[in-house]
Design an enzyme around this catalytic site. Sequence first.
Site, PDB file in Angstrom:
ATOM      1  N   ARG A   6      -5.509   3.663   9.857  1.00 30.15           N
ATOM      2  CA  ARG A   6      -6.601   4.407  10.515  1.00 30.15           C
ATOM      3  C   ARG A   6      -7.275   5.366   9.564  1.00 30.15           C
ATOM      4  O   ARG A   6      -6.675   5.849   8.613  1.00 30.15           O
ATOM      5  CB  ARG A   6      -6.025   5.289  11.625  1.00 30.15           C
ATOM      6  CG  ARG A   6      -5.437   4.582  12.727  1.00 30.15           C
ATOM      7  CD  ARG A   6      -5.283   5.540  13.881  1.00 30.15           C
ATOM      8  NE  ARG A   6      -3.988   6.217  13.899  1.00 30.15           N
ATOM      9  CZ  ARG A   6      -3.684   7.152  14.774  1.00 30.15           C
ATOM     10  NH1 ARG A   6      -4.587   7.552  15.657  1.00 30.15           N
ATOM     11  NH2 ARG A   6      -2.488   7.706  14.775  1.00 30.15           N
TER      12      ARG A   6
ATOM     13  N   ARG B  46       9.697  12.598  14.713  1.00 32.14           N
ATOM     14  CA  ARG B  46       8.696  13.673  14.831  1.00 32.14           C
ATOM     15  C   ARG B  46       9.106  14.644  15.931  1.00 32.14           C
ATOM     16  O   ARG B  46       9.042  15.868  15.759  1.00 32.14           O
ATOM     17  CB  ARG B  46       7.319  13.059  15.137  1.00 32.14           C
ATOM     18  CG  ARG B  46       6.716  12.381  13.924  1.00 32.14           C
ATOM     19  CD  ARG B  46       5.382  11.724  14.229  1.00 32.14           C
ATOM     20  NE  ARG B  46       4.770  11.259  12.986  1.00 32.14           N
ATOM     21  CZ  ARG B  46       3.943  10.233  12.895  1.00 32.14           C
ATOM     22  NH1 ARG B  46       3.596   9.555  13.975  1.00 32.14           N
ATOM     23  NH2 ARG B  46       3.428   9.885  11.733  1.00 32.14           N
TER      24      ARG B  46
ATOM     25  N   ARG C  52      -5.502   3.710  16.920  1.00 34.26           N
ATOM     26  CA  ARG C  52      -4.736   2.570  16.391  1.00 34.26           C
ATOM     27  C   ARG C  52      -5.343   1.265  16.906  1.00 34.26           C
ATOM     28  O   ARG C  52      -5.354   0.252  16.209  1.00 34.26           O
ATOM     29  CB  ARG C  52      -3.276   2.663  16.829  1.00 34.26           C
ATOM     30  CG  ARG C  52      -2.544   3.864  16.243  1.00 34.26           C
ATOM     31  CD  ARG C  52      -1.129   3.954  16.769  1.00 34.26           C
ATOM     32  NE  ARG C  52      -0.387   5.077  16.202  1.00 34.26           N
ATOM     33  CZ  ARG C  52      -0.298   6.276  16.763  1.00 34.26           C
ATOM     34  NH1 ARG C  52      -0.898   6.528  17.907  1.00 34.26           N
ATOM     35  NH2 ARG C  52       0.407   7.235  16.181  1.00 34.26           N
TER      36      ARG C  52
ATOM     37  N   HIS D 121       3.623   2.472  21.072  1.00 31.10           N
ATOM     38  CA  HIS D 121       3.315   3.437  20.017  1.00 31.10           C
ATOM     39  C   HIS D 121       1.836   3.759  20.126  1.00 31.10           C
ATOM     40  O   HIS D 121       1.005   3.157  19.482  1.00 31.10           O
ATOM     41  CB  HIS D 121       3.629   2.806  18.662  1.00 31.10           C
ATOM     42  CG  HIS D 121       3.365   3.722  17.504  1.00 31.10           C
ATOM     43  ND1 HIS D 121       3.988   4.930  17.356  1.00 31.10           N
ATOM     44  CD2 HIS D 121       2.554   3.587  16.440  1.00 31.10           C
ATOM     45  CE1 HIS D 121       3.569   5.497  16.241  1.00 31.10           C
ATOM     46  NE2 HIS D 121       2.699   4.709  15.661  1.00 31.10           N
TER      47      HIS D 121
ATOM     48  N   GLY E  68       0.837  -1.203   0.000  1.00 27.61           N
ATOM     49  CA  GLY E  68       0.000   0.000   0.000  1.00 27.61           C
ATOM     50  C   GLY E  68       0.870   1.250   0.000  1.00 27.61           C
ATOM     51  O   GLY E  68       1.915   1.298  -0.656  1.00 27.61           O
ATOM     52  N   MET E  69       0.448   2.251   0.762  1.00 22.12           N
ATOM     53  CA  MET E  69       1.151   3.540   0.760  1.00 22.12           C
ATOM     54  C   MET E  69       2.569   3.412   1.324  1.00 22.12           C
ATOM     55  O   MET E  69       3.523   3.909   0.729  1.00 22.12           O
ATOM     56  CB  MET E  69       0.355   4.579   1.557  1.00 22.12           C
ATOM     57  CG  MET E  69      -1.035   4.872   0.995  1.00 22.12           C
ATOM     58  SD  MET E  69      -1.016   5.249  -0.766  1.00 22.12           S
ATOM     59  CE  MET E  69      -0.273   6.857  -0.753  1.00 22.12           C
ATOM     60  N   ILE E  70       2.700   2.723   2.469  1.00 18.06           N
ATOM     61  CA  ILE E  70       4.052   2.580   3.030  1.00 18.06           C
ATOM     62  C   ILE E  70       4.857   1.596   2.180  1.00 18.06           C
ATOM     63  O   ILE E  70       6.026   1.842   1.873  1.00 18.06           O
ATOM     64  CB  ILE E  70       4.019   2.116   4.511  1.00 18.06           C
ATOM     65  CG1 ILE E  70       3.211   3.094   5.369  1.00 18.06           C
ATOM     66  CG2 ILE E  70       5.444   1.997   5.065  1.00 18.06           C
ATOM     67  CD1 ILE E  70       3.084   2.704   6.829  1.00 18.06           C
ATOM     68  N   GLY E  71       4.237   0.483   1.786  1.00 23.82           N
ATOM     69  CA  GLY E  71       4.945  -0.536   1.004  1.00 23.82           C
ATOM     70  C   GLY E  71       5.538   0.049  -0.271  1.00 23.82           C
ATOM     71  O   GLY E  71       6.715  -0.188  -0.598  1.00 23.82           O
TER      72      GLY E  71
HETATM   73  P1  A3D Z   1      -2.412   0.804   3.063  1.00 23.73           P
HETATM   74  O1  A3D Z   1      -2.007   1.816   2.051  1.00 23.73           O
HETATM   75  O2  A3D Z   1      -3.865   0.517   3.228  1.00 23.73           O
HETATM   76  O3  A3D Z   1      -1.652  -0.566   2.713  1.00 23.73           O
HETATM   77  C1  A3D Z   1      -1.921  -1.770   3.357  1.00 23.73           C
HETATM   78  C2  A3D Z   1      -1.840  -2.873   2.310  1.00 23.73           C
HETATM   79  O4  A3D Z   1      -2.023  -4.120   2.977  1.00 23.73           O
HETATM   80  C3  A3D Z   1      -2.917  -2.763   1.217  1.00 23.73           C
HETATM   81  O5  A3D Z   1      -2.310  -2.715  -0.059  1.00 23.73           O
HETATM   82  C4  A3D Z   1      -3.732  -4.042   1.406  1.00 23.73           C
HETATM   83  O6  A3D Z   1      -4.193  -4.611   0.179  1.00 23.73           O
HETATM   84  C5  A3D Z   1      -2.712  -4.951   2.074  1.00 23.73           C
HETATM   85  N1  A3D Z   1      -3.314  -6.072   2.804  1.00 23.73           N
HETATM   86  C6  A3D Z   1      -4.483  -6.102   3.497  1.00 23.73           C
HETATM   87  N2  A3D Z   1      -4.673  -7.342   3.990  1.00 23.73           N
HETATM   88  C7  A3D Z   1      -3.601  -8.086   3.607  1.00 23.73           C
HETATM   89  C8  A3D Z   1      -3.229  -9.442   3.820  1.00 23.73           C
HETATM   90  N3  A3D Z   1      -4.019 -10.274   4.502  1.00 23.73           N
HETATM   91  N4  A3D Z   1      -2.074  -9.869   3.290  1.00 23.73           N
HETATM   92  C9  A3D Z   1      -1.277  -9.023   2.572  1.00 23.73           C
HETATM   93  N5  A3D Z   1      -1.580  -7.740   2.331  1.00 23.73           N
HETATM   94  C10 A3D Z   1      -2.733  -7.278   2.855  1.00 23.73           C
HETATM   95  O7  A3D Z   1      -1.824   1.178   4.515  1.00 23.73           O
HETATM   96  P2  A3D Z   1      -0.431   1.895   4.854  1.00 23.73           P
HETATM   97  O8  A3D Z   1       0.645   1.336   4.006  1.00 23.73           O
HETATM   98  O9  A3D Z   1      -0.646   3.360   4.905  1.00 23.73           O
HETATM   99  O10 A3D Z   1      -0.256   1.423   6.376  1.00 23.73           O
HETATM  100  C11 A3D Z   1      -0.005   0.069   6.673  1.00 23.73           C
HETATM  101  C12 A3D Z   1      -0.058  -0.196   8.176  1.00 23.73           C
HETATM  102  O11 A3D Z   1       0.967   0.549   8.833  1.00 23.73           O
HETATM  103  C13 A3D Z   1      -1.368   0.215   8.860  1.00 23.73           C
HETATM  104  O12 A3D Z   1      -1.746  -0.782   9.796  1.00 23.73           O
HETATM  105  C14 A3D Z   1      -1.006   1.492   9.573  1.00 23.73           C
HETATM  106  O13 A3D Z   1      -1.829   1.736  10.698  1.00 23.73           O
HETATM  107  C15 A3D Z   1       0.412   1.193   9.979  1.00 23.73           C
HETATM  108  N6  A3D Z   1       1.224   2.370  10.309  1.00 23.73           N
HETATM  109  C16 A3D Z   1       2.066   2.255  11.367  1.00 23.73           C
HETATM  110  C17 A3D Z   1       2.876   3.304  11.726  1.00 23.73           C
HETATM  111  C18 A3D Z   1       3.789   3.163  12.890  1.00 23.73           C
HETATM  112  O14 A3D Z   1       4.503   4.077  13.220  1.00 23.73           O
HETATM  113  C19 A3D Z   1       3.835   1.918  13.640  1.00 23.73           C
HETATM  114  C20 A3D Z   1       2.840   4.502  10.996  1.00 23.73           C
HETATM  115  C21 A3D Z   1       1.981   4.595   9.913  1.00 23.73           C
HETATM  116  C22 A3D Z   1       1.176   3.510   9.564  1.00 23.73           C
END
Ligand code: A3D
Length: 320
Positions: A83, A152, A89, A176, A12-15
Site C-alpha cells: 500500500r 501489535r 489493502r 486482516h 522486496g522489503m519483507i523478502g
Molecule cells: P515490496 O518491497 O514492494 O516487495 C514486493 C516484491 O514483489 C518486489 O520486489 C516486486 O518486484 C516483487 N514482485 C512484484 N510482482 C511480482 C511477481 N509477479 N512475481 C514475483 N515477484 C513480484 O513490498 P513488501 O515486501 O513491503 O510487501 C509485500 C506484500 O506484503 C504487499 O502486498 C504488502 O501489502 C503485504 N504486507 C502484508 C502484511 C500482512 O500483515 C498480511 C504486512 C505488511 C505487508
Amino acid sequence: MARNKIALIGSGMIGGTLAHMIGLKDLGDVVLFDIAEGIPQGKGLDIAQSSPVDGFDSRLTGVNDYAGIEGADVCIVTAGVPRKPGMSRDDLLGINLKVMEQVGAGLKKYAPKAFVICITNPLDAMVWALQKFSGLPKSHVVGMAGVLDSARFRYFLAEEFKVSVEDVTSFVLGGHGDSMVPMIRYSTVAGIPLPDLIKMGWTSKEKLDQIVQRTRDGGAEIVGLLKTGSAFYAPAASAIAMAEAYLKDKKRVLPCAAHLSGQYGVKNTYVGVPVVIGAGGVERVIEIELGKAEQKMFDNSVAAVQGLCEACVKIAPQLA
Ligand code: A3D
C-alpha cells in the site's frame, strides 16, 4: 542431515528482511526469487557477506526463474505490491491476484510439498486464491496476519501496563483488515484477563478501546509514516515464527489465516483463527466460543473477506 531450503517469493522489503532473519536464526538455505532482475541476487549476496561476521552458514542465492525454488521445504510469498498512503489493502486486489496466479503455477510445478506462508495483501483473499491456483493441500497453505496483529496489540498493551511484552498474550481474530477482531477476553498479562485488569484499575475501558483501534489501524499508521511502502520488520518476524513452528514441529498455537471447512460455521474461506502449526502444517483449527458481540464482529469480518473472494472470482472465474 540436509539443511532446510526456504524460498522467498518476492524479494522486496519483507523478502529481504526474511532472508536476513533466516540467516541470523540459521533456519536453512535461502533462495530469493523476484521478477526484478538483480534485486534477489544483490540482496542474497549482501546478506551472504554478513554471514562471516554473524557466524551463520546459510547459503543465500537469488533467482528470476521459478526452477530455482525446486524442492523448497517452506515458501514465503510477498510478491506483489504494497500500500501507499491513502490506499486500503483491498485496493491491491486486482494487481496482486494476477501475481498470485503466477506464484501458484510456480509452486505447483516446483515446490508442491512446501509449507506455504502467504503475506501478500489483501491477505485473506490472496491466500485463498493462492491455494486454489497452486492446488497445494489446504493444510500447507496459510496466511500470516494474526501473529502480526496480535504482536501489535501485545506491544501496545505492554506499553500501557509498563510490563514486559513477554508477559502479554493476545488474540486477534478475523480478516486482516479494518474488521479484525482483537479479543479482549482472551488477552492477558501473565494469565490475568484484560477485563480483570480494568477492575484492578490498571487501565480503563476507554483506554483499552483506543488500543484496540490503534491495533486495527496498526498497518496504516506505519504506511503513513513511511510514505513509500508498508511495514516490513514485524511482518517478517511474524512469518518467521510460523516457519519455525513448521520446521521444528513446535506445535505452536498461533492466529493465522487458515482454511475453514465448517469450523466457526464458515466454509471455503480463509480467515484468521487460532491454529496449531507443526510438521503437518496447519494440524488443527482451534474453535473457541464467541460471545454475542464477538460473533457479530467475526461474522462481519468473514463477510468482508468473502466479498473480496467474490471480487477475485469476477476477475479469475476459474477460482469459483
Ligand atoms: P515490496 O518491497 O514492494 O516487495 C514486493 C516484491 O514483489 C518486489 O520486489 C516486486 O518486484 C516483487 N514482485 C512484484 N510482482 C511480482 C511477481 N509477479 N512475481 C514475483 N515477484 C513480484 O513490498 P513488501 O515486501 O513491503 O510487501 C509485500 C506484500 O506484503 C504487499 O502486498 C504488502 O501489502 C503485504 N504486507 C502484508 C502484511 C500482512 O500483515 C498480511 C504486512 C505488511 C505487508
